[in-house]
Design a protein around this motif. Structure first.
Motif, PDB file in Angstrom:
ATOM      1  N   TYR A   1       0.596  -1.197  -0.050  1.00 25.92           N
ATOM      2  CA  TYR A   1       0.072  -0.091  -0.010  1.00 25.92           C
ATOM      3  C   TYR A   1       0.945   1.065  -0.103  1.00 25.92           C
ATOM      4  O   TYR A   1       2.134   1.180   0.300  1.00 25.92           O
ATOM      5  CB  TYR A   1      -1.001  -0.233   1.304  1.00 25.92           C
ATOM      6  N   LYS A   2       0.346   2.286  -0.590  1.00 27.09           N
ATOM      7  CA  LYS A   2       0.885   3.735  -0.454  1.00 27.09           C
ATOM      8  C   LYS A   2       0.625   4.642   0.635  1.00 27.09           C
ATOM      9  O   LYS A   2      -0.493   4.781   1.176  1.00 27.09           O
ATOM     10  CB  LYS A   2       0.922   4.195  -2.018  1.00 27.09           C
ATOM     11  N   VAL A   3       1.753   5.451   0.994  1.00 25.35           N
ATOM     12  CA  VAL A   3       1.167   6.460   2.090  1.00 25.35           C
ATOM     13  C   VAL A   3       1.697   7.797   1.486  1.00 25.35           C
ATOM     14  O   VAL A   3       3.013   8.039   1.315  1.00 25.35           O
ATOM     15  CB  VAL A   3       2.027   6.183   3.255  1.00 25.35           C
ATOM     16  N   TYR A   4       0.721   8.564   1.359  1.00 25.05           N
ATOM     17  CA  TYR A   4       1.173  10.055   0.527  1.00 25.05           C
ATOM     18  C   TYR A   4       1.203  11.061   1.848  1.00 25.05           C
ATOM     19  O   TYR A   4       0.360  11.190   2.620  1.00 25.05           O
ATOM     20  CB  TYR A   4      -0.031  10.290  -0.220  1.00 25.05           C
ATOM     21  N   THR A   5       2.383  11.684   1.632  1.00 24.45           N
ATOM     22  CA  THR A   5       2.641  12.901   2.740  1.00 24.45           C
ATOM     23  C   THR A   5       2.115  14.129   1.824  1.00 24.45           C
ATOM     24  O   THR A   5       2.489  14.631   0.778  1.00 24.45           O
ATOM     25  CB  THR A   5       4.159  13.039   3.021  1.00 24.45           C
ATOM     26  N   VAL A   6       0.962  14.664   2.499  1.00 21.58           N
ATOM     27  CA  VAL A   6       0.443  15.924   1.821  1.00 21.58           C
ATOM     28  C   VAL A   6       0.620  17.271   2.796  1.00 21.58           C
ATOM     29  O   VAL A   6       0.344  16.889   3.960  1.00 21.58           O
ATOM     30  CB  VAL A   6      -1.181  15.716   1.731  1.00 21.58           C
ATOM     31  N   GLU A   7       1.068  18.174   2.302  1.00 21.84           N
ATOM     32  CA  GLU A   7       1.302  19.602   3.109  1.00 21.84           C
ATOM     33  C   GLU A   7       0.330  20.592   2.798  1.00 21.84           C
ATOM     34  O   GLU A   7       0.209  20.825   1.400  1.00 21.84           O
ATOM     35  CB  GLU A   7       2.931  20.026   3.029  1.00 21.84           C
ATOM     36  N   THR A   8      -0.268  21.170   3.843  1.00 23.00           N
ATOM     37  CA  THR A   8      -1.180  22.410   3.250  1.00 23.00           C
ATOM     38  C   THR A   8      -0.650  23.530   4.164  1.00 23.00           C
ATOM     39  O   THR A   8      -0.379  23.514   5.381  1.00 23.00           O
ATOM     40  CB  THR A   8      -2.480  22.027   3.903  1.00 23.00           C
ATOM     41  N   SER A   9      -0.627  24.621   3.342  1.00 20.02           N
ATOM     42  CA  SER A   9      -0.048  25.697   3.821  1.00 20.02           C
ATOM     43  C   SER A   9      -0.919  27.115   3.553  1.00 20.02           C
ATOM     44  O   SER A   9      -1.481  26.997   2.402  1.00 20.02           O
ATOM     45  CB  SER A   9       1.555  26.199   3.209  1.00 20.02           C
TER      46      SER A   9
END
Length: 210
Positions: free
Chosen positions: A152-160
């Protein structure tokens, strides 16, 4: 007993969120976040996901009395598909500022990790693990059956969030990092992600709780 145990495990894992909040930082000089006109930007080539995300976040900010607009209504559809020079970026910022925007919230995938797991009955009720033979017999399929593994994949998402009316040293209002664990559908993932962002902004008192 074993069937009851399996049902309990399934319920626990179903209840667990597929999105985990990792970390955040906020500008302590800013007590509340109340822009007059907020631009919502989702940095993805997937136009459907981008529109769904921007619309969902716009709606959520609207419930908090913050007027927001989707970037899909401001920029062309190819906006996220081509790199821009520093001068082009500065021109873009001037353009959106001239259109009345005083703040921007932008989300982008910062990295993707591929993980591997395998199902385990380690906690099966009544099974003894006091001998190596028992352990090896139970788990030998892990080594001899390639299909036993699940990737499975883990996406690291950043919100600014940026304030366009401040200089570079003060423009960053808030930044948060979240992990999306093996997302399956756009709609459910986006809704959960937006809910996490809004909840965190509420907890850090940048926006009022509803």
């Amino acid at each position: 007993m074993k069937r009851i145990f399996v049902i309990i495990v399934l319920l626990v894992f179903t209840a667990c969120s597929s999105i985990k909040f990792v970390d955040s930082w906020r500008n302590e000089e800013i007590s509340t976040f109340k822009p007059k006109k907020l631009l919502v930007v989702g940095m993805t080539d997937n136009l459907t996901a981008r529109k769904f995300f921007e619309e969902e976040l716009k709606k959520s900010f609207g419930l908090h009395g913050i007027y927001a607009e989707e970037s899909t209504n401001v920029f062309d559809k190819t906006f996220t598909k081509s790199k821009k020079s520093e001068d082009e970026v500065n021109e873009m910022i001037e353009e959106i500022a001239d259109n009345g925007f005083d703040a921007v919230i932008i989300s982008a995938v910062k990295g993707v990790d591929k993980k591997i797991s395998y199902p385990s009955n380690y906690y099966s009720v009544g099974y003894r693990w006091s001998h190596f033979g028992h352990y090896y017999f139970r788990f030998q399929d892990v080594y001899y059956d390639p299909g036993y593994y699940e990737s499975y994949k883990v996406y690291t998402v950043e919100t600014s969030i940026y304030n366009l009316n401040e200089d570079d040293g003060k423009s960053l209002v808030w930044v948060g990092s979240l992990n999306l664990i093996d997302p399956q559908t756009i709609s459910s993932t986006v809704k959960e992600y937006v809910a996490k962002i809004i909840k965190q902004l509420e907890s850090e008192k940048l926006i009022e709780k509803q």
